[in-house]
Every structure is written in structure tokens, then in C-alpha cells.
Design a protein around this motif. Structure first.
Motif, short mmCIF file in Angstrom:
data_model
loop_
_atom_site.label_atom_id
_atom_site.label_comp_id
_atom_site.label_asym_id
_atom_site.label_seq_id
_atom_site.Cartn_x
_atom_site.Cartn_y
_atom_site.Cartn_z
N GLU A 229 29.59 29.92 -21.46
CA GLU A 229 28.67 28.86 -21.02
C GLU A 229 29.45 27.66 -20.50
OE1 GLU A 229 26.28 28.20 -24.50
OE2 GLU A 229 25.09 30.02 -24.18
N VAL A 230 30.59 27.38 -21.14
CA VAL A 230 31.45 26.28 -20.67
C VAL A 230 32.11 26.66 -19.34
CG1 VAL A 230 33.49 24.87 -21.20
CG2 VAL A 230 31.87 25.46 -23.03
N LEU A 231 32.63 27.89 -19.26
CA LEU A 231 33.28 28.35 -18.02
C LEU A 231 32.33 28.33 -16.83
CD1 LEU A 231 35.60 31.43 -18.73
CD2 LEU A 231 36.23 29.04 -18.43
N ALA A 232 31.08 28.65 -17.07
CA ALA A 232 30.09 28.67 -15.98
C ALA A 232 30.00 27.30 -15.31
CB ALA A 232 28.73 29.09 -16.51
N LYS A 233 30.28 26.23 -16.06
CA LYS A 233 30.23 24.87 -15.51
C LYS A 233 31.47 24.53 -14.70
CE LYS A 233 28.96 21.87 -18.74
NZ LYS A 233 28.90 21.30 -20.13
N TRP A 234 32.54 25.33 -14.83
CA TRP A 234 33.77 25.07 -14.08
C TRP A 234 33.58 25.26 -12.57
CZ3 TRP A 234 38.94 27.11 -16.60
CH2 TRP A 234 39.10 26.51 -17.86
N ALA A 391 35.42 36.34 -14.34
CA ALA A 391 35.27 36.00 -12.92
C ALA A 391 33.79 35.97 -12.52
CB ALA A 391 36.04 36.99 -12.05
N ASN A 392 33.03 36.95 -13.01
CA ASN A 392 31.60 37.01 -12.68
C ASN A 392 30.84 35.77 -13.18
OD1 ASN A 392 31.91 39.48 -11.45
ND2 ASN A 392 31.03 40.68 -13.13
N VAL A 393 31.18 35.33 -14.38
CA VAL A 393 30.50 34.15 -14.95
C VAL A 393 30.82 32.90 -14.12
CG1 VAL A 393 30.52 32.56 -16.91
CG2 VAL A 393 30.26 35.01 -17.30
N ILE A 394 32.10 32.73 -13.77
CA ILE A 394 32.48 31.55 -12.99
C ILE A 394 31.88 31.62 -11.58
CG2 ILE A 394 34.43 30.27 -11.99
CD1 ILE A 394 36.07 31.22 -14.47
#
Length: 419
Positions: A229-234, A391-394
């Protein structure tokens, strides 16, 4: 006259026997290694330091190309032509060599008490009962930043996630720098510099990692989903075209001064020192909120074992005892800033960025990458799948929840925790 001749003959005989004894004791130990980039360090620093204190034992460091090492070493061990000392990769590759009887058991060797159980994990049996390589060095994850950029924008080093994103917002609003240099094209970069970097603060390091192995936790649990969830915000801070950006692209973006923050492994330090024309600093993965315990990925990277069929086991044991020493720890870590000693004796680093990284051990709890022990032995391979899903999440093509479900489903397909 006869007495004089007798004396001369006796003296000659004793000198001859002494010379024979000296040559008989002069043993050469051959070291097999994949690290062909540190040949000069061995020749100029490590070997002279050991040989000076151990007359009669010579060292011959024989590195080969990293990509060829596993296959070539296996072939040498099978044919009986391998060297006396074996540089050990972490986890399964070395464990397999031990199971086949190629690596000697070092559990009770002198000096092994100088390493923690976490440090020995990469070169121990699954139950931790036997250890077969001396831990030499680890790499630590965190963030390297452009100090000049932070000073110009009056940004304080972030300690919490809120401060971290506030800093990224400020950098983005200013527009001079890309906030963060990381791409997703090479996949592993997103997992290693992203998920495994910040994740331990959420799954509580070794506590969560071991619980996952035991089956007491799942990748769909909140502590494992939260890092995604944090990485998605990157995504909003990685600059245009990050989806096509390779690992070397990210390195160049940062060292050329175009990005302010680089999610990092400590192995970057030496290269960045020679390339960057600005002052650098480092900070550990920000915690969720002030007062939280911090965790760092202090990942075991390289060890040293003994060929079980070495013709010189006593001399090899003596060398490995030295590799376990504070002297070796200091020499090796300072010669290779970013590859940190795993010895319990703290090493003072001459390089300021390296010293910053290693200082986190004093305030944060260490762990290793969650996928590396046991959990990547089957198909699908959890390590490789974590690359893809990070990679997919980001990229925004999978939600954190979907990514976690895919990873757990893949693991469930082959892994049954021992109860």
C-alpha cells in the motif's frame, strides 16, 4: 680433525632436516570465489595481513566470473579439483553443497561465537543446528539522498512515513529534481529496493519472516499487504517513464544529480562515490509513526567455507578463524564500503555514508530478505514472483490486495509449513 668433520656433517644434516621441515610446513591454500571485483583487495590487504601472522601458510585467491561460479565450482568439487576454501553464496546454493558433503561442518570452529544467529542463517541448516560457512559480509537497505538538494530545498531527513511523503511532495512541487530514482522495468529493483527495503518495518523483521515460514502468517495478512500500500504511493514520485527505466538508468539518474532520493542497497556506495559530484547522505526506512521500533534489511551476502576434502584442514581452520576475527572484519569492511562485517565486534567505517548505514544496527533490529530462506525452493518461485508483483503494484496494474493474494496462492501451491 675427525671430530671437526663429524661436527660439520651433523650441522649440515641438521640444516638439511630443518630446511626439509620448513618446506614441508609451507602450505598453500587456494580460495575459490565469484567476487572477481575485489582481487586487488585480497592481494594488497587481506592476504599480506594473514600471511604476516601465519608463516608457513600461503594464500592463492582464484576468482572467476560470477555467472560461471556455481556451475564451475560444482564441477570442480565433483572432480576433486576444487580449492581448499570456498566462497559461499547465501542460502540454498551453499546448503546444497553441504548436504552433498562438499562443505565441512564449521558449527564448533573457533570464532563462530562471534556471529549472531541471524548472521549465520544464510549458511546454516534449516533447523539452525549446523553452520557450514563463516559469515563475511552483508548489505543493508535504506535510502541514499542528495544532501545538496535537501539543503537547497530546506528538507530535514525524514524519520516517519508522513515526513517521507512530505519531503517527496516538496521535491516534486519545486520541480528541480525527480523526487525518487527507481524504475520497474527490471522487476527485481522494485522488490529489492522497494518491498524488501521498507517491508521489515511492517512485518517486524525476523518475527514476521519466521512466522511466514512456520505458516503462522500469510502474505495476505495486513502486515504483509501494508508495504505494498505504501509502495503504490511511490508511483507519483518516480518521474516520467519509470515503467521503462532500467536499474542502470536509475543509478545514472541519481549520480548525475537529476533525482533527490535513491532507494538503495549499500553496495551502491563505492560506485556512487566515484560518480556523484554532490554530497550524499543516507537514512533508514522511515517508520510508520514516531516511537515505532525500526527494522532494517541487513541481508547476508557472502561467507567462506572449507572444502570437506581439503588436504590441509588444520591450516584451512586457522584461516577461517582469522576470517572470524575483528581484524579481518575491519580490513574487509573498510576495503569494500557497503559490504558490512557480520562480526559482533562493531567496525568503525572510514566512509561517512557507509558509517551511516552501519550505525542503524545500533538502533534498529536486523532481518534478511523474507523470500530467501526456504520459501523460494518451489514453483512458482516466491522471490521471482515478488519481483513481478512489486512492479505491478507500483505500475498500478495490480492492487496491493490482489498482489498479496497472487503471492500467497503461488506459495500455497507447493509449500506446506512443517508443523
Amino acid at each position: 680433525m675427525t671430530r671437526t668433520i663429524t661436527k660439520v656433517l651433523l650441522l649440515g644434516a641438521s640444516l638439511f632436516s630443518y630446511a626439509g621441515l620448513a618446506s614441508a610446513q609451507d602450505v598453500t591454500l587456494t580460495i575459490e570465489s565469484w567476487r572477481n571485483d575485489d582481487l586487488a583487495i585480497w592481494k594488497d590487504k587481506l592476504i599480506p595481513a594473514f600471511e604476516a601472522k601465519n608463516p608457513g601458510i600461503k594464500l592463492d585467491f582464484q576468482p572467476m566470473a560470477p555467472t560461471e561460479y556455481n556451475a564451475a565450482l560444482n564441477a570442480k568439487l565433483e572432480s576433486g579439483s576444487a580449492g581448499d576454501l570456498i566462497t559461499c553464496r547465501p542460502f540454498d546454493a551453499s546448503l546444497e553443497l553441504f548436504k552433498k558433503g562438499y562443505l565441512g561442518d564449521l558449527t564448533k570452529n573457533a570464532g563462530m561465537e562471534n556471529f549472531s544467529d541471524v548472521a549465520k542463517t544464510a549458511w546454516s541448516t534449516d533447523d539452525g543446528a549446523q553452520t557450514f560457512c563463516v559469515p563475511m559480509a552483508s548489505v543493508i537497505h535504506g535510502f541514499i539522498y542528495n544532501k545538496d538538494a535537501f539543503d537547497a530545498l530546506k528538507i530535514e531527513v525524514p524519520k516517519t512515513q508522513a515526513e517521507f511523503f512530505a519531503a517527496l511532495d516538496k521535491i516534486k512541487a519545486d520541480g528541480t529534481y525527480v523526487p525518487m530514482a527507481m524504475g520497474t522495468k527490471d522487476l527485481w529493483e522494485a522488490a529489492t529496493m522497494g518491498y524488501q527495503n521498507i517491508g521489515p518495518n511492517y512485518w517486524k523483521g525476523e518475527e514476521g519472516r519466521l512466522a511466514l515460514i512456520k505458516g503462522d502468517q500469510k502474505l495476505t495478512d495486513a502486515d504483509w499487504v501494508k508495504p505494498y500500500e505504501v509502495l503504490a504511493k511511490w508511483k507519483d514520485y518516480l518521474g516520467d517513464g519509470f515503467e521503462a527505466q532500467t536499474y542502470p538508468d536509475s543509478q545514472n539518474m541519481f549520480t548525475l544529480g537529476r533525482a533527490a532520493i535513491y532507494p538503495a542497497g549499500s553496495w551502491e556506495i563505492s560506485g556512487f562515490n566515484t560518480q556523484a559530484q554532490f554530497k550524499m547522505g543516507a537514512f533508514p526506512p522511515p517508520v510508520e509513526k514516531e516511537g515505532d521500533t525500526c527494522y532494517i534489511s541487513d541481508h547476508t551476502d557472502i561467507g567462506m567455507g572449507v572444502n570437506a576434502k581439503s588436504k590441509h584442514p588444520a591450516e584451512a581452520a586457522k584461516f577461517l578463524e582469522w576470517v572470524s576475527s575483528a581484524e579481518f572484519a575491519d580490513l574487509y569492511a573498510n576495503a569494500l564500503p557497503g559490504f558490512f562485517s557480520l562480526n559482533k565486534t562493531a567496525v568503525k567505517m572510514a566512509d561517512p555514508v557507509a558509517q551511516e548505514f552501519v550505525s542503524w544496527r545500533e538502533k534498529c533490529k536486523p532481518t534478511i530478505r523474507s523470500t530467501y530462506q526456504i520459501l523460494s525452493r518451489g514453483t512458482p518461485n516466491l522471490e521471482n514472483e515478488t519481483w513481478v508483483e512489486s512492479a505491478n503494484v507500483i505500475n498500478g496494474t495490480d492492487t496491493p490486495a490482489v498482489a498479496a493474494e497472487k503471492l500467497q496462492k503461488g506459495l500455497d501451491g507447493w509449500y506446506k509449513p512443517a508443523k
